[in-house]
Design a protein around this motif. Structure first.
Motif, mmCIF file in Angstrom:
data_model
loop_
_atom_site.group_PDB
_atom_site.id
_atom_site.type_symbol
_atom_site.label_atom_id
_atom_site.label_comp_id
_atom_site.label_asym_id
_atom_site.label_seq_id
_atom_site.Cartn_x
_atom_site.Cartn_y
_atom_site.Cartn_z
ATOM 1 N N SER A 25 31.791 -4.672 -2.373
ATOM 2 C CA SER A 25 31.959 -6.112 -1.049
ATOM 3 C C SER A 25 33.380 -7.028 -2.169
ATOM 4 O O SER A 25 33.942 -7.487 -0.762
ATOM 5 C CB SER A 25 31.064 -7.403 -1.287
ATOM 6 O OG SER A 25 30.962 -7.746 -3.135
ATOM 7 N N GLY A 55 24.960 -4.476 3.772
ATOM 8 C CA GLY A 55 25.765 -3.893 4.834
ATOM 9 C C GLY A 55 25.861 -2.836 5.468
ATOM 10 O O GLY A 55 26.487 -1.941 4.129
ATOM 11 N N ILE A 57 29.143 -1.575 8.098
ATOM 12 C CA ILE A 57 29.990 -2.118 9.353
ATOM 13 C C ILE A 57 30.936 -0.726 10.052
ATOM 14 O O ILE A 57 31.172 -0.009 9.705
ATOM 15 C CB ILE A 57 30.871 -2.941 9.430
ATOM 16 C CG1 ILE A 57 30.370 -4.512 8.590
ATOM 17 C CG2 ILE A 57 32.261 -3.149 10.209
ATOM 18 C CD1 ILE A 57 31.825 -5.381 7.820
ATOM 19 N N ARG A 81 33.527 -8.743 2.624
ATOM 20 C CA ARG A 81 32.116 -9.167 3.104
ATOM 21 C C ARG A 81 32.583 -10.585 3.747
ATOM 22 O O ARG A 81 30.864 -10.930 3.993
ATOM 23 C CB ARG A 81 31.586 -9.630 0.937
ATOM 24 C CG ARG A 81 32.481 -10.350 0.442
ATOM 25 C CD ARG A 81 31.974 -11.450 -0.909
ATOM 26 N NE ARG A 81 33.018 -11.966 -1.393
ATOM 27 C CZ ARG A 81 33.773 -11.865 -2.454
ATOM 28 N NH1 ARG A 81 33.486 -10.321 -2.335
ATOM 29 N NH2 ARG A 81 33.702 -12.432 -2.774
ATOM 30 N N LEU A 84 30.362 -9.606 7.424
ATOM 31 C CA LEU A 84 29.850 -9.073 6.883
ATOM 32 C C LEU A 84 28.415 -9.940 8.243
ATOM 33 O O LEU A 84 28.091 -9.491 8.404
ATOM 34 C CB LEU A 84 29.056 -9.034 6.538
ATOM 35 C CG LEU A 84 29.072 -7.348 4.957
ATOM 36 C CD1 LEU A 84 28.397 -7.694 3.513
ATOM 37 C CD2 LEU A 84 28.548 -6.307 5.983
ATOM 38 N N SER A 88 28.562 -7.151 10.653
ATOM 39 C CA SER A 88 27.238 -6.289 10.133
ATOM 40 C C SER A 88 25.961 -6.341 11.309
ATOM 41 O O SER A 88 25.456 -7.608 11.877
ATOM 42 C CB SER A 88 26.439 -6.692 8.646
ATOM 43 O OG SER A 88 25.891 -6.031 8.461
#
Length: 204
Positions: A25, A55, A57, A81, A84, A88
């Motif tokens: 992240s 998550g 992407i 991160r 996200l 995400s």
């Protein structure tokens, strides 16, 4: 991974091409962007924190979001991160033992805005991989083509065996129309077809 022509109804998504692109992240957005530039076939990136998945992407969403100069400059220098919250999507996570046809139907039943997002598969050792939806649908199409071809071959074989049985049961001096009047012969043919059908179903 096997040849697509070898896929059957029982084949699983573990047989399909998959991609291993995971970053921590704290990885900078610039590093992710560079990876996508060098490997455009990557469907996306999995974001993790230690051993936990935070998550995923997709490459399409990532590149679409940062294409504006002001966003590119900002997020290239930030940990991935932070993207996200914007990019995400609820990931579809499936076991590698999930059948291809079932996986395709599950993917297409997602909300419209997420239909074309990559799928995450979990391997037997617990590691994660990404599968492009295009590859999944291509595999499903190949399975249906193989099945159709097999059914056609079995139909042709059944018709050929029926004709052979008819010729065996009729003498040369019998009129062709006798087939319609010969109940014993018709019963034999029906029995032969039922046996062939059972055999075909077992093979499928």
């Amino acid at each position: 991974m096997i040849n697509l022509t070898q896929l059957t109804l029982n084949s699983t998504i573990g047989n399909l091409p998959s991609h291993d692109f995971q970053v921590n992240s704290g990885t900078l957005g610039q590093i992710v962007a560079e990876k996508f530039r060098l490997q455009p076939e990557l469907p996306g990136v999995i974001i993790t924190q230690s051993t936990q998945m935070l998550g995923m992407i997709s490459q399409i969403r990532f590149l679409e979001y940062i294409k504006l100069p002001e966003k590119k400059k900002l997020y290239y220098r930030c940990p991935v991160r932070k993207l996200l919250d914007f990019l995400s999507t609820p990931p579809l996570v499936l076991s590698e033992n999930f059948q291809i046809n079932a996986a395709a139907l599950t993917a297409l039943n997602r909300p419209k805005q997420y239909v074309y997002e990559p799928i995450i598969i979990v391997l037997s050792n617990g590691s994660l991989r990404l599968i492009d939806l295009h590859d999944l649908l291509l595999a499903q199409s190949e399975i249906l083509l193989n099945l159709d071809k097999k059914l056609q071959e079995q139909t042709d074989k059944s018709q050929s065996e029926t004709l052979e049985l008819y010729l065996e049961e009729n003498d040369d001096d019998e009129p062709t129309g006798f087939l319609l009047e010969s109940k014993p012969l018709i019963k034999k043919i029906e029995k032969k077809l039922k046996q062939h059908k059972k055999k075909s179903n077992k093979q499928l």
